[in-house]
Scaffold this motif. Structure first.
Motif, PDB file in Angstrom:
ATOM      1  N   CYS B 143      10.603  13.791  27.186  1.00 18.59           N
ATOM      2  CA  CYS B 143       9.412  13.337  26.460  1.00 18.59           C
ATOM      3  C   CYS B 143       8.494  12.537  27.378  1.00 18.59           C
ATOM      4  N   GLY B 144       9.081  11.632  28.130  1.00 14.48           N
ATOM      5  CA  GLY B 144       8.263  10.813  29.025  1.00 14.48           C
ATOM      6  C   GLY B 144       7.576  11.650  30.084  1.00 14.48           C
ATOM      7  N   VAL B 173       4.166   6.894  38.925  1.00  8.76           N
ATOM      8  CA  VAL B 173       4.269   6.619  37.501  1.00  8.76           C
ATOM      9  C   VAL B 173       5.643   6.974  36.966  1.00  8.76           C
ATOM     10  N   VAL B 174       6.213   8.089  37.408  1.00  6.87           N
ATOM     11  CA  VAL B 174       7.500   8.525  36.842  1.00  6.87           C
ATOM     12  C   VAL B 174       8.693   7.934  37.564  1.00  6.87           C
ATOM     13  N   ALA B 175       8.453   7.014  38.492  1.00  9.34           N
ATOM     14  CA  ALA B 175       9.581   6.372  39.171  1.00  9.34           C
ATOM     15  C   ALA B 175      10.600   5.791  38.189  1.00  9.34           C
ATOM     16  N   PRO B 176      10.162   5.097  37.136  1.00  9.97           N
ATOM     17  CA  PRO B 176      11.140   4.581  36.165  1.00  9.97           C
ATOM     18  C   PRO B 176      11.988   5.683  35.546  1.00  9.97           C
ATOM     19  N   VAL B 177      11.383   6.838  35.314  1.00 11.45           N
ATOM     20  CA  VAL B 177      12.160   7.933  34.722  1.00 11.45           C
ATOM     21  C   VAL B 177      13.192   8.437  35.714  1.00 11.45           C
ATOM     22  N   VAL B 203      18.880   4.716  28.869  1.00  5.62           N
ATOM     23  CA  VAL B 203      18.243   5.552  27.852  1.00  5.62           C
ATOM     24  C   VAL B 203      17.181   4.732  27.125  1.00  5.62           C
ATOM     25  N   GLY B 204      17.511   3.469  26.909  1.00  5.01           N
ATOM     26  CA  GLY B 204      16.522   2.581  26.294  1.00  5.01           C
ATOM     27  C   GLY B 204      15.251   2.525  27.104  1.00  5.01           C
ATOM     28  N   LEU B 205      15.420   2.357  28.413  1.00  4.04           N
ATOM     29  CA  LEU B 205      14.242   2.332  29.294  1.00  4.04           C
ATOM     30  C   LEU B 205      13.438   3.622  29.179  1.00  4.04           C
ATOM     31  N   ALA B 210       8.812   6.761  27.280  1.00  2.00           N
ATOM     32  CA  ALA B 210       8.297   7.916  26.540  1.00  2.00           C
ATOM     33  C   ALA B 210       7.295   7.469  25.480  1.00  2.00           C
ATOM     34  N   VAL B 211       7.640   6.410  24.754  1.00  2.00           N
ATOM     35  CA  VAL B 211       6.734   5.918  23.719  1.00  2.00           C
ATOM     36  C   VAL B 211       5.437   5.408  24.346  1.00  2.00           C
TER      37      VAL B 211
END
Lengths: 257, 227, 44
Positions: B143-144, B173-177, B203-205, B210-211
């Motif tokens: 989703c993210g 930007v997607v580094a956290p993912v 998963v919380g992160l 994603a939100v």
């Protein structure tokens, strides 16, 4: 007798061949003096640190550069927001955002370079994948992206709208990336007896040196910002004039002159 | 027309185009597979590969995401379809969600395939206890990534000087993912002794990410593609 | 003490980068300012 039939008016006079004014000259002078104090205190009067010894002196330039970079990016976000959500959609705020971001990128670059020198002295390595460094590196790349987006072309308002969105997203990314990298590093904590990445106990003269550093770089930031925004305003103006000239030429062709 | 209907229409259109053209199936999936093989060449040690398998899966996913995003917008700009939609006054939020949904579906398929490749090529092992974590991670990360991809893809679409900007914009930007999904999958697979319970904070992160980009992206999409 | 090299070097690098950016900004500004009439310069 209409103006259109006459020869074009001679170009209006430009006697000021620079973006400098009395204000910037004063500001520049203050900046230089402040920097001199910084060198005096940073390299001279302030004491060595208990743990880091002389390496702590690097922090008096290193810490201000990153703080001012954060300031610059916040200003970019504010300028972006005011452009996007303000009634006037004034391009002046877009230019403010753009200029501030460019300065911010330069300051982050300086932070990374000087930080690696500091790291070499304190940790023995130029780079470490800890939360702070990693986030700073990502910050650097993000805003290079912002500056690249500004160069995509199109009308000034198109540029402004795109950059404003990217600028606001980039500033929101910062906490997100920071938390995730923090979490990442904290769950894989390598036990270190000495953790120079943490906050250092500073007192008296050391704090004062840091303070002088922050003041110096803030003055510098404002000085750079004033020059850059003025240049950008001129660039936009010349773009528009270039358009006017092209339109004029078209009209001239059309009317068979 | 209700927003939900538009979203469904746009997503269905994108997926139908894929079903007919098979670009993802014939080009992008194989690219992802080849990437996994190339990693194998570069790293050349079964111990190392097994240890880093989750990271490689998500790296290959990110590389493929770039290509997927370019594809999803190429089908729009080729005939000026996106412009036509906008000029017709279609709600940009709906366009965003529709395209993101289609992108998410294709991305999910890609991730499953890559995971399979990791199990085969890198000797990674699935165990039952980690399945729930694995599935949740996949959903949250997808989703993210879909949201970010749709947003920046919209910006970068169309011109050569722009498309090359996509990787530079997307990766920071997607580094956290990347971080979160890799750590979560490591926990799900039990790589290097990671416990399944350690994966849930990640998963919380991913969910927060994603939100944040789902909402932010849908709002930003309109102004970004309006030219 | 070779540390001194790093420490002084840090200051030198910082000021050099700053000076470079400042110089480029001012020079760019000068080039533009010659082409733009004074009454369009809002800061004057």
């Amino acid at each position: 007798m209409t103006m259109i039939d006459q020869d074009p008016l001679p170009p209006r006079a430009s006697t000021s061949g620079t973006t400098a004014t009395r204000a910037t000259r004063l500001l520049g002078l203050a900046t230089i003096m402040s920097m001199a104090w910084l060198v005096a205190f940073g390299l001279g009067f302030s004491p060595a640190d208990r743990d880091q010894e002389e390496a702590v002196r690097i922090l008096y330039v290193h810490v201000p550069t990153i703080w001012i970079a954060y300031l610059a990016f916040v200003v970019t976000a504010l300028g972006s927001a005011i452009y996007l959500f303000g009634r006037n959609h004034s391009l002046g705020f877009d230019r403010l955002a753009g200029a501030s971001a460019e300065i911010g990128v330069a300051f982050v670059a300086a932070t990374l370079v000087v930080g690696s020198l500091w790291g070499r002295l304190t940790w023995g390595v130029f780079w470490r994948w800890d939360a702070r460094l990693t986030t700073t590196a990502l910050l650097f790349v993000s805003y290079i992206g912002y500056v690249a987006v500004r160069r995509l072309g199109g009308s000034h308002h198109q540029r402004a709208r795109r950059s404003a969105v990217i600028g606001l997203l980039a500033v929101l990314e910062i906490p997100l990336v920071h938390w995730s990298v923090r979490l990442w590093r904290s769950l894989h904590q390598e036990a270190t007896v000495l953790d120079p990445g943490g906050d250092i106990d500073m007192d008296g003269l050391m704090l004062f040196s840091l303070f002088v550093g922050v003041v110096s770089f803030t003055l510098l930031y404002v000085w750079l910002l004033m020059h850059r925004t003025r240049s950008m305003a001129m660039e936009d103006l010349l773009d528009e004039q270039g358009l006017d000239v092209a339109l004029e030429a078209r009209r001239a062709e059309a009317s068979g002159r | 027309m209700k927003r939900r209907q538009i979203i469904q229409l746009i997503a269905a259109k994108d997926l139908r185009i894929e079903r007919h053209s098979r670009v993802v199936a014939n080009q992008i999936l194989p690219f992802a597979g080849v990437t996994m093989v190339m990693f194998g060449f570069a790293l050349d040690s079964s111990d190392v590969l097994e240890r880093v398998a989750p990271g490689l899966v998500w790296l290959a996913t990110l590389f493929s995401l770039l290509v997927l995003v370019q594809r999803t917008f190429a089908i729009e700009t080729d005939d000026g379809a996106l412009d036509a939609l906008r000029v017709a006054g279609v709600d940009p939020v709906a366009i965003f969600w529709g395209k993101a949904l289609a992108l998410a579906v294709q991305l999910a398929v890609l991730e499953v395939v890559l995971l399979g490749a990791a199990l085969v090529l890198y000797g990674a092992e699935m165990h039952v206890g980690g399945v729930l974590l694995l599935v949740t991670t996949l959903v949250a990360a997808t989703c993210g990534l879909a949201a970010v991809g749709t947003l920046y893809g919209g910006l970068a679409a169309g011109f050569k000087g722009r498309e090359t900007l996509l990787p530079l914009l997307v990766f920071p930007v997607v580094a956290p993912v990347l971080i979160g999904a890799t750590r979560a999958v490591e926990s799900a697979l039990g790589t290097a002794g990671a416990a399944v319970s350690e994966g849930w904070p990640w998963v919380g992160l991913l969910a927060v990410f994603a939100v944040a980009f789902g909402v932010g992206g849908s709002l930003a999409f309109g102004p970004l593609v309006d030219e | 003490m070779e540390d001194a090299g790093f420490i002084v070097g840090s200051y030198v690098v910082t000021f050099a980068m700053v000076a470079l950016v400042a110089w480029r900004f001012v020079r760019h500004g000068r080039r533009l300012a010659k082409q733009v009439p004074d009454d369009e310069k809002y800061w004057l």
